[in-house]
Design a protein around this motif. Structure first.
Motif, PDB file in Angstrom:
ATOM      1  N   LEU A 106      -7.547 -14.480   2.159  1.00 40.02           N
ATOM      2  CA  LEU A 106      -8.688 -13.570   2.184  1.00 40.02           C
ATOM      3  C   LEU A 106      -8.249 -12.105   2.194  1.00 40.02           C
ATOM      4  CD1 LEU A 106     -10.977 -15.459   4.731  1.00 40.02           C
ATOM      5  CD2 LEU A 106     -11.413 -15.156   2.289  1.00 40.02           C
ATOM      6  N   ALA A 107      -7.092 -11.856   2.809  1.00 40.93           N
ATOM      7  CA  ALA A 107      -6.578 -10.478   2.898  1.00 40.93           C
ATOM      8  C   ALA A 107      -5.523 -10.194   1.829  1.00 40.93           C
ATOM      9  CB  ALA A 107      -5.986 -10.238   4.282  1.00 40.93           C
ATOM     10  N   ALA A 108      -5.459 -11.038   0.796  1.00 43.89           N
ATOM     11  CA  ALA A 108      -4.369 -10.957  -0.185  1.00 43.89           C
ATOM     12  C   ALA A 108      -4.250  -9.588  -0.846  1.00 43.89           C
ATOM     13  CB  ALA A 108      -4.545 -12.033  -1.253  1.00 43.89           C
ATOM     14  N   MET A 109      -5.389  -8.974  -1.219  1.00 46.73           N
ATOM     15  CA  MET A 109      -5.315  -7.687  -1.906  1.00 46.73           C
ATOM     16  C   MET A 109      -4.832  -6.596  -0.962  1.00 46.73           C
ATOM     17  SD  MET A 109      -5.565  -6.530  -4.897  1.00 46.73           S
ATOM     18  CE  MET A 109      -5.394  -4.898  -5.640  1.00 46.73           C
ATOM     19  N   HIS A 110      -5.296  -6.608   0.272  1.00 45.91           N
ATOM     20  CA  HIS A 110      -4.819  -5.623   1.239  1.00 45.91           C
ATOM     21  C   HIS A 110      -3.321  -5.797   1.509  1.00 45.91           C
ATOM     22  CE1 HIS A 110      -9.161  -5.177   2.337  1.00 45.91           C
ATOM     23  NE2 HIS A 110      -8.768  -3.917   2.432  1.00 45.91           N
ATOM     24  N   ILE A 111      -2.875  -7.034   1.629  1.00 41.04           N
ATOM     25  CA  ILE A 111      -1.449  -7.294   1.869  1.00 41.04           C
ATOM     26  C   ILE A 111      -0.619  -6.845   0.673  1.00 41.04           C
ATOM     27  CG2 ILE A 111       0.285  -9.097   2.219  1.00 41.04           C
ATOM     28  CD1 ILE A 111      -1.889 -10.692   3.715  1.00 41.04           C
ATOM     29  N   ALA A 112      -1.112  -7.130  -0.536  1.00 41.98           N
ATOM     30  CA  ALA A 112      -0.384  -6.743  -1.739  1.00 41.98           C
ATOM     31  C   ALA A 112      -0.231  -5.227  -1.832  1.00 41.98           C
ATOM     32  CB  ALA A 112      -1.093  -7.278  -2.983  1.00 41.98           C
ATOM     33  N   VAL A 113      -1.315  -4.501  -1.564  1.00 37.85           N
ATOM     34  CA  VAL A 113      -1.276  -3.032  -1.638  1.00 37.85           C
ATOM     35  C   VAL A 113      -0.384  -2.471  -0.529  1.00 37.85           C
ATOM     36  CG1 VAL A 113      -2.647  -0.934  -1.398  1.00 37.85           C
ATOM     37  CG2 VAL A 113      -3.507  -2.826  -2.779  1.00 37.85           C
ATOM     38  N   ALA A 114      -0.518  -3.003   0.683  1.00 40.01           N
ATOM     39  CA  ALA A 114       0.272  -2.498   1.812  1.00 40.01           C
ATOM     40  C   ALA A 114       1.762  -2.754   1.612  1.00 40.01           C
ATOM     41  CB  ALA A 114      -0.201  -3.161   3.104  1.00 40.01           C
ATOM     42  N   THR A 115       2.107  -3.951   1.194  1.00 40.73           N
ATOM     43  CA  THR A 115       3.511  -4.286   0.968  1.00 40.73           C
ATOM     44  C   THR A 115       4.079  -3.467  -0.187  1.00 40.73           C
ATOM     45  OG1 THR A 115       3.060  -6.529   1.752  1.00 40.73           O
ATOM     46  CG2 THR A 115       5.135  -6.187   0.585  1.00 40.73           C
ATOM     47  N   SER A 116       3.237  -3.204  -1.180  1.00 42.59           N
ATOM     48  CA  SER A 116       3.645  -2.358  -2.300  1.00 42.59           C
ATOM     49  C   SER A 116       4.051  -0.967  -1.831  1.00 42.59           C
ATOM     50  CB  SER A 116       2.497  -2.252  -3.315  1.00 42.59           C
ATOM     51  OG  SER A 116       2.729  -1.212  -4.232  1.00 42.59           O
ATOM     52  N   THR A 117       3.274  -0.377  -0.919  1.00 40.75           N
ATOM     53  CA  THR A 117       3.618   0.963  -0.435  1.00 40.75           C
ATOM     54  C   THR A 117       4.950   0.961   0.303  1.00 40.75           C
ATOM     55  OG1 THR A 117       2.414   0.718   1.664  1.00 40.75           O
ATOM     56  CG2 THR A 117       1.185   1.596  -0.207  1.00 40.75           C
TER      57      THR A 117
END
Length: 270
Positions: free
Chosen positions: A48-59
């Motif tokens: 459910l939090a996949a997009m937030h995790i992807a963006v955060a890990t990307s930074t």
């Protein structure tokens, strides 16, 4: 197996970072989003939090990429301090606003904003003069309005989407008369304030969660995915650095836009 896939795409992000000034967000976000949704499904907390995790890990990955790529470009003589340092503080201020907004937005909203941002950028590069080919090869300085307003906007959008700002800084510097090699090079040090501020904000978001998403996830930053991606990106930067002075300017610009189109297609498919 999943971490091997992430390491391979991390290597690709390292190549695009050192050659084109982007890679952390535009490669990592779609790949990590796809990996997390495939592994955890739509009903798991991580899924459910996949997009937030992807963006955060990307930074977080962008910290490693920007520092390593900046060092390579410094040695090649592509970093011009007069263009980089005035923007950095304003970008950092905007990044704090963007990261705060992203932690409060829904995952779907961030995803669609990411897609829309890519589409607008591609059209801008193709339709507006000054990016694909340069008629005036004499670099022009950035005026005060661009430094302040442009810097804050670049930082806010970049941190919100986890993309480092290179898709705004590269066209901006390109249209000021800089060759692609230098415009892409300076996107790397300008990514660092976005990456640091964004990573701290996403880690601090742990205080707003009822429970940690997983033992290896701090806030929204997936530390295991970060390790795999960062190791791969360092290898990619090392492999691609010798190509920096060998790419013709016009080809450099065309491949830059083509890569953006491929990332847009991948996000639409995922």
């Amino acid at each position: 197996m999943l971490y091997l896939v992430l390491a391979l795409f991390g290597c690709l992000s390292g190549v695009t970072t050192v050659l084109f000034g982007f890679g952390g967000g535009f490669v990592v976000v779609p790949v990590l989003y796809a990996v997390l949704t495939a592994a955890h499904g739509a009903h798991d907390a991580i899924g459910l939090a996949a997009m937030h995790i992807a963006v955060a890990t990307s930074t977080c990955v962008m910290i490693v990429n920007s520092v390593a790529a900046t060092r390579k470009h410094q040695r090649a003589g592509n970093i011009l301090r007069a263009y980089v340092w005035p923007l950095a503080g304003f970008i950092a201020a905007g990044a704090a606003l963007g990261a705060l907004a992203a932690t409060r937005a829904s995952g779907d909203f961030v995803r669609y904003a990411f897609i829309a941002y890519l589409g607008v950028t591609i059209l801008d590069c193709l339709l507006r003069q000054g990016f694909m080919a340069q008629e005036d090869a004499h670099p022009r300085p950035l005026d005060r309005g661009v430094l302040v307003g442009g810097g804050v906007i670049i930082g806010a959008v970049a941190a919100f989407l986890g993309v480092g700002g290179s898709v705004m800084t590269v066209p901006l510097l390109r249209r000021r008369g800089l060759p692609m090699a230098k415009a892409a090079a300076m996107a790397n040090p300008l990514t660092l304030p976005v990456a640091v501020v964004g990573t701290l904000a996403y880690m601090a978001a742990a205080g707003g969660l009822a429970d940690p998403l997983a033992p290896w996830i701090v806030g929204y930053v997936d530390l295991l995915a970060f390790a795999a991606l960062a190791l791969g990106s360092l290898a990619g930067i090392r492999l691609a650095a010798p190509l920096i002075p060998r790419i013709p300017d016009r080809l450099h610009a065309r491949v830059y836009v083509l890569l953006l189109a491929l990332v847009l297609l991948s996000m639409l498919i995922v």
